[in-house]
Design a protein around this motif. Structure first.
Motif, PDB file in Angstrom:
ATOM      1  N   ILE A  67       0.843  -1.205   0.000  1.00 64.68           N
ATOM      2  CA  ILE A  67       0.000   0.000   0.000  1.00 64.68           C
ATOM      3  C   ILE A  67       0.877   1.254   0.000  1.00 64.68           C
ATOM      4  N   LEU A  68       1.908   1.278   0.832  1.00 67.97           N
ATOM      5  CA  LEU A  68       2.789   2.446   0.905  1.00 67.97           C
ATOM      6  C   LEU A  68       3.559   2.648  -0.400  1.00 67.97           C
ATOM      7  N   GLN A  69       3.947   1.542  -1.039  1.00 70.71           N
ATOM      8  CA  GLN A  69       4.659   1.663  -2.320  1.00 70.71           C
ATOM      9  C   GLN A  69       3.732   2.220  -3.403  1.00 70.71           C
ATOM     10  N   ALA A  70       2.477   1.759  -3.411  1.00 76.38           N
ATOM     11  CA  ALA A  70       1.496   2.281  -4.373  1.00 76.38           C
ATOM     12  C   ALA A  70       1.196   3.753  -4.089  1.00 76.38           C
ATOM     13  N   LEU A  71       1.171   4.131  -2.805  1.00 77.14           N
ATOM     14  CA  LEU A  71       0.932   5.524  -2.418  1.00 77.14           C
ATOM     15  C   LEU A  71       2.064   6.426  -2.916  1.00 77.14           C
ATOM     16  N   TRP A  72       3.293   5.946  -2.822  1.00 78.92           N
ATOM     17  CA  TRP A  72       4.452   6.694  -3.304  1.00 78.92           C
ATOM     18  C   TRP A  72       4.342   6.956  -4.811  1.00 78.92           C
ATOM     19  N   GLU A  73       3.866   5.932  -5.531  1.00 78.92           N
ATOM     20  CA  GLU A  73       3.767   6.046  -6.995  1.00 78.92           C
ATOM     21  C   GLU A  73       2.570   6.883  -7.438  1.00 78.92           C
ATOM     22  N   ASN A  74       1.517   6.922  -6.604  1.00 76.78           N
ATOM     23  CA  ASN A  74       0.290   7.634  -6.984  1.00 76.78           C
ATOM     24  C   ASN A  74      -0.328   8.287  -5.754  1.00 76.78           C
ATOM     25  N   PRO A  75       0.306   9.351  -5.212  1.00 73.06           N
ATOM     26  CA  PRO A  75      -0.172   9.921  -3.946  1.00 73.06           C
ATOM     27  C   PRO A  75      -1.557  10.552  -4.062  1.00 73.06           C
ATOM     28  N   SER A  76      -2.418  10.223  -3.092  1.00 76.06           N
ATOM     29  CA  SER A  76      -3.740  10.860  -3.004  1.00 76.06           C
ATOM     30  C   SER A  76      -4.279  10.666  -1.594  1.00 76.06           C
ATOM     31  N   PRO A  77      -5.140  11.594  -1.117  1.00 79.15           N
ATOM     32  CA  PRO A  77      -5.688  11.450   0.241  1.00 79.15           C
ATOM     33  C   PRO A  77      -6.697  10.308   0.312  1.00 79.15           C
ATOM     34  N   LEU A  78      -6.938   9.822   1.526  1.00 72.78           N
ATOM     35  CA  LEU A  78      -7.870   8.717   1.768  1.00 72.78           C
ATOM     36  C   LEU A  78      -7.635   7.595   0.758  1.00 72.78           C
ATOM     37  N   PHE A  79      -6.377   7.172   0.723  1.00 70.95           N
ATOM     38  CA  PHE A  79      -5.891   6.204  -0.264  1.00 70.95           C
ATOM     39  C   PHE A  79      -6.227   4.768   0.134  1.00 70.95           C
ATOM     40  N   ALA A  80      -6.148   4.486   1.445  1.00 69.03           N
ATOM     41  CA  ALA A  80      -6.355   3.118   1.931  1.00 69.03           C
ATOM     42  C   ALA A  80      -7.145   3.124   3.230  1.00 69.03           C
ATOM     43  N   CYS A  81      -7.920   2.060   3.433  1.00 65.61           N
ATOM     44  CA  CYS A  81      -8.680   1.882   4.670  1.00 65.61           C
ATOM     45  C   CYS A  81      -8.405   0.475   5.195  1.00 65.61           C
ATOM     46  N   VAL A  82      -8.041   0.394   6.461  1.00 68.61           N
ATOM     47  CA  VAL A  82      -7.773  -0.906   7.095  1.00 68.61           C
ATOM     48  C   VAL A  82      -8.789  -1.108   8.219  1.00 68.61           C
ATOM     49  N   MET A  83      -9.553  -2.202   8.152  1.00 68.40           N
ATOM     50  CA  MET A  83     -10.524  -2.526   9.207  1.00 68.40           C
ATOM     51  C   MET A  83      -9.956  -3.607  10.122  1.00 68.40           C
ATOM     52  N   ALA A  84     -10.070  -3.372  11.429  1.00 64.94           N
ATOM     53  CA  ALA A  84      -9.563  -4.321  12.432  1.00 64.94           C
ATOM     54  C   ALA A  84     -10.659  -4.589  13.458  1.00 64.94           C
ATOM     55  N   PRO A  85     -10.621  -5.745  14.141  1.00 65.92           N
ATOM     56  CA  PRO A  85     -11.700  -6.080  15.081  1.00 65.92           C
ATOM     57  C   PRO A  85     -11.628  -5.361  16.422  1.00 65.92           C
ATOM     58  N   THR A  86     -10.438  -4.952  16.857  1.00 66.10           N
ATOM     59  CA  THR A  86     -10.326  -4.308  18.178  1.00 66.10           C
ATOM     60  C   THR A  86      -9.584  -2.987  18.075  1.00 66.10           C
TER      61      THR A  86
END
Length: 447
Positions: A67-86
């Protein structure tokens, strides 16, 4: 990868860019783990990934690095969302993103229940690159926070997906999936492939690559697993003896309910053992405070419900004690996975009473090995009983006083996201109500 192929020795070998390789080196990630080795190249090619691996295998970096590598190549806000149980796991994932992404200026926001909604709205208005969340609170913001949407989302991650679904987040996840772009990459990481997880996979992933590190429930090779068998009424005495024997080493003691965690914590403190409790009814600040004290070594003993059993990476835990043996075998695997992480050794000791024999046999069947009996001198242990009895009486009185104070403050308003934690919370709430009521006319008696 075939047996004749040599395993990649570095992150650069699997396609990770120089800036992120340097960040990995600073964090002490010397070589990719098996799940990272298998998942990262596919993720860098833009494929959806299902990652199945046991706890402590390095799953967070397996999705954070692509995800960070893709962000470096194509920066934009609200690029990724990670859902976790706790909530604790959400904060830990965010820490990993921030540490790995510091070299490229990645910004992260944590959106979980039990925290101030307005502060989170301000954080979201600053357009972070990565949002780490629990599903209930994310849905709250999508519905109620003006100007917030995930229309620019390129990556969605569901971490510990089996636990997300065990906590009945399914309907909330379905609603979130309806309002985010269909054109995105999705990573689904889980310890087990349950029927619920398979259904979620069909609903949210496109032509995914399945990367499976462990095909069955398993525990770390360097984990020594023991049991201690004794009558139910001796549990506290055996716990005190064991922690005295292990003095100076770090230990996590797992109990079934929030109420029991609190009682054990008070009991141990009355005997001079500085234990710190962690459970779902604590405020988020107190929970993070408890974790940080234990991680930093200010406290050697953490008494916790299963809220601490999933995903948390606490360095150098020497011993895991199952004070209450878990009813589900996979919970046992996650609990003991808090020790013997990243190639280190560790010990897990399960307390077995006359009521727990069948549960122990079930666990042994699932992990495919017999637990050894932990050596202990019964006569030596019973010498502690008188002191333990007195500490039990004091702990019970202190617990009643605490519950009475809670009762006098009123029930208070519960957060919509209260089920972010563990199922034991529901049990202990009921128990707490019984204690507060103290039978008919309980309030009159206290006055």
């Amino acid at each position: 990868m075939s047996d004749t192929e040599e395993a990649p020795k570095s992150f650069a070998d699997i396609g990770v860019m120089t800036q992120l390789c340097e960040a990995c080196d600073k964090l002490g990630f010397k070589a990719p783990t098996e799940i990272q080795r298998d998942a990262i190249p596919w993720a860098l090619q833009g494929r959806d990934v299902i990652g199945l691996a046991q706890t402590g295998s390095g799953k967070t970096a397996a999705f954070a690095l692509p995800i960070l590598q893709a962000l470096w190549e194509n920066p934009s806000p609200l690029f990724a969302c990670v859902m976790a149980p706790t909530r604790e796991l959400a904060f830990q994932i965010a820490e990993t993103f921030e540490a790995l992404g510091s070299a490229i200026g990645a910004r992260c926001a944590v959106v979980v229940g039990g925290m101030d909604m307005i502060a989170q709205q301000i954080a979201l208005s600053r357009k972070p690159h990565v949002v780490v969340c629990t599903p209930g609170r994310l849905q709250d913001h999508l519905e109620n926070t003006k100007g917030f949407s995930l229309r620019t989302l390129k990556y969605l991650v569901m971490d510990e997906a089996d636990r997300l679904l065990d906590l009945d987040f399914g309907p909330k996840i379905d609603q979130i999936l309806k309002v985010i772009p269909r054109e995105r990459n999705t990573f689904l990481f889980s310890a087990t492939m349950t029927t619920k997880v398979a259904k979620l996979q069909r609903a949210s992933l496109t032509n995914p690559v399945k990367v499976e590190v462990s095909t069955k429930y398993s525990t770390a090779d360097k984990l020594l697993q023991y049991y201690m068998f004794f009558p139910f009424k001796r549990k506290d005495c055996y716990l005190v003896w064991l922690l005295n024997e292990m003095a100076g080493q770090s230990a996590i003691v797992f109990a079934r309910t929030c109420n029991e965690v609190l009682r054990i914590g008070l009991l141990l403190r009355n005997l001079g053992i500085e234990a710190i409790p962690l459970h779902g009814q604590l405020s988020m600040d107190r929970r993070m405070g408890a974790l940080n004290k234990f991680k930093s070594g200010k406290r050697n003993v953490l008494v916790a419900t299963d809220v601490a059993s999933r995903g948390l990476d606490i360095p150098a835990v020497d011993i895991v004690v199952n004070y209450d043996i878990p009813t589900h075998s996979k919970d046992y695997i996650h609990r003991v996975g808090r020790t013997a992480r990243a190639g280190r050794s560790g010990r897990a000791i399960s307390f077995v009473t006359q009521y727990d024999v069948e549960l122990l046999q079930r666990i042994e069947q699932v992990i495919g090995k017999k637990l050894d009996e932990f050596p202990g001198n019964k006569d030596e242990i019973m010498l502690l009983q008188e002191r333990v009895n007195e500490a039990q009486r004091m702990a019970t009185l202190e617990l009643k006083e605490l519950q009475a104070k809670k009762g006098s403050k009123g029930k208070g308003k519960r957060s919509r996201d209260d089920n972010d934690d563990d199922n034991s919370k529901r049990i202990s709430v009921d128990e707490a109500k019984k204690i507060r009521k103290g039978g008919k006319g309980g309030k009159k008696q206290r006055r």
